[in-house]
Design an enzyme around this catalytic site. Structure first.
Site, PDB file in Angstrom:
ATOM      1  N   ARG A  50       0.959  -1.425   0.176  1.00  0.00           N
ATOM      2  CA  ARG A  50       0.011  -0.317   0.002  1.00  0.00           C
ATOM      3  C   ARG A  50       0.475   1.441   0.016  1.00  0.00           C
ATOM      4  O   ARG A  50       0.583   2.113   0.508  1.00  0.00           O
ATOM      5  CB  ARG A  50      -1.335  -0.602   1.270  1.00  0.00           C
ATOM      6  CG  ARG A  50      -1.953  -0.709   1.402  1.00  0.00           C
ATOM      7  CD  ARG A  50      -2.992  -0.933  -0.007  1.00  0.00           C
ATOM      8  NE  ARG A  50      -3.988  -2.001   0.436  1.00  0.00           N
ATOM      9  CZ  ARG A  50      -4.094  -2.736  -0.266  1.00  0.00           C
ATOM     10  NH1 ARG A  50      -3.249  -3.182  -1.074  1.00  0.00           N
ATOM     11  NH2 ARG A  50      -4.672  -4.314  -0.048  1.00  0.00           N
ATOM     12  N   SER A  93     -11.873   0.011   2.221  1.00  0.00           N
ATOM     13  CA  SER A  93     -11.167  -0.514   3.412  1.00  0.00           C
ATOM     14  C   SER A  93     -10.342   0.362   4.186  1.00  0.00           C
ATOM     15  O   SER A  93      -9.849   1.539   3.466  1.00  0.00           O
ATOM     16  CB  SER A  93     -10.160  -1.357   3.168  1.00  0.00           C
ATOM     17  OG  SER A  93     -10.291  -2.487   2.392  1.00  0.00           O
ATOM     18  N   GLU A 149      -6.048   3.033   6.071  1.00  0.00           N
ATOM     19  CA  GLU A 149      -5.261   2.780   4.916  1.00  0.00           C
ATOM     20  C   GLU A 149      -6.130   4.138   4.458  1.00  0.00           C
ATOM     21  O   GLU A 149      -5.106   4.970   3.407  1.00  0.00           O
ATOM     22  CB  GLU A 149      -5.468   1.813   3.786  1.00  0.00           C
ATOM     23  CG  GLU A 149      -5.812   1.439   2.949  1.00  0.00           C
ATOM     24  CD  GLU A 149      -6.144  -0.097   2.465  1.00  0.00           C
ATOM     25  OE1 GLU A 149      -6.024  -0.344   1.765  1.00  0.00           O
ATOM     26  OE2 GLU A 149      -5.944  -0.877   3.469  1.00  0.00           O
TER      27      GLU A 149
END
Length: 315
Positions: free
Chosen positions: A169, A218, A300
């Site tokens: 990520r 998410s 996130e």
């Protein structure tokens, strides 16, 4: 932001532009300016001639973003029609940064190229590269060849995977740089089979995620640094949704914000939430999870801008 002089542009430059309608969560105050460049050369000239003192924030489709209620003291750059092309060149897919992930996956499948993991990721290619987006065991980095980028100094450069140093990520995109296109080298596959796989992925997503609610995907990264593969033998022992559920925060509410009852790692705007409602609920979840398991969840969703009533706060 003090009165500043802007370079001449061919695109659209708007002062005090509200950002709430540009994010999936539909929250947030105004940016000092929103710039929508006509093409890479327009963007290059703008950044080259823009004062170094002016902060720049590249924004995609706002699918993974909370803009705080006080807005953003910066020039927000949002790419549009001049940046959403998708081309197939032999075994390569060339996609503009504003091209939606789902559209790229479908067009690649038509050509027998497998970027099916992108089909259920909400967002655009620029964000996928910047965040090394992944799903079903595949990541952007696995298929990435290069990206054309406009730097904060206005230079148009090509960056490789080595330059971006992809991680879970994350990538090392230079500050203020704007991705304008990317090249991928996917594996080959049968078009019919690829489309069938994407249909199955969509059905699974709709069954397990609150796709009809206003969310940003998410909310927190998985604690162990791994993304769900969606396969039958997938281990969920250290998934973010599981530790949130075990902390009793499935369905938790604060103001108009809620942790989805359907999938507890989805933060949703249930009823006219403010950005503060959403962020504060997320922080409550982080505290509850830490208190119950000792695990510190990492956001996130990107959170940017100033809190309401705090004009001197840093963006």
């Amino acid at each position: 932001m003090n009165k500043i002089s802007f370079p001449a542009v061919r695109g659209k430059l708007t002062a005090r532009r509200p950002l709430n309608d540009l994010t999936w969560l539909r929250v947030g105050g105004p940016a000092d300016y929103l710039f929508q460049p006509a093409d890479p050369e327009d963007l290059s000239g703008f950044l080259r001639d823009l004062s170094d003192e002016v902060a720049v924030f590249p924004m995609g489709v706002g699918s993974n973003l909370i803009v705080r209620d006080g807005g953003l003291r910066a020039v927000v750059i949002r790419l549009g029609r001049g940046f959403n092309g998708i081309e197939i060149d032999g075994d390569h897919v060339i996609a503009g940064a504003a091209a939606l992930d789902a559209h790229v996956a479908r067009k690649a499948a038509d050509a027998g190229l497998d970027l099916t993991f992108l089909r259920t990721i909400p967002g655009s290619i620029g964000g996928a590269v910047r965040m090394n987006a992944g799903c079903y065991g595949s990541y952007t980095a696995d298929h990435f060849v290069s990206a054309q980028v406009v730097t904060r100094a206005g230079e148009i450069v090509t960056l490789t995977a080595g330059d971006l140093n992809f991680r879970y990520r994350q990538s090392d995109l230079p500050d203020g740089a704007v991705i304008v296109s990317a090249v991928f080298a996917p594996p080959k596959g049968d078009p019919e089979a690829l489309h069938a796989r994407m249909a199955a992925q969509l059905a699974r997503r709709d069954e397990t995620q609150p796709t009809k609610d206003r969310s940003a995907g998410s909310t927190f990264r998985n604690p162990a640094g791994f993304s769900s593969t969606g396969q039958a033998d997938d281990v969920h022992d250290l998934k973010a949704w599981k530790v949130i559920d075990e902390a009793g925060m499935r369905g938790a509410r604060l103001g108009g914000a809620q942790m989805s009852p359907k999938h507890p790692n989805f933060l949703i705007n249930a009823e006219n939430a403010t950005a503060a409602d959403l962020e504060n609920l997320g922080e409550q979840v982080r505290k509850k999870v830490y208190d119950s398991s000792g695990i510190t969840l990492e956001w996130e969703i990107m959170r940017i801008g100033e809190f309401q009533g705090a004009p001197d706060a840093e963006a």
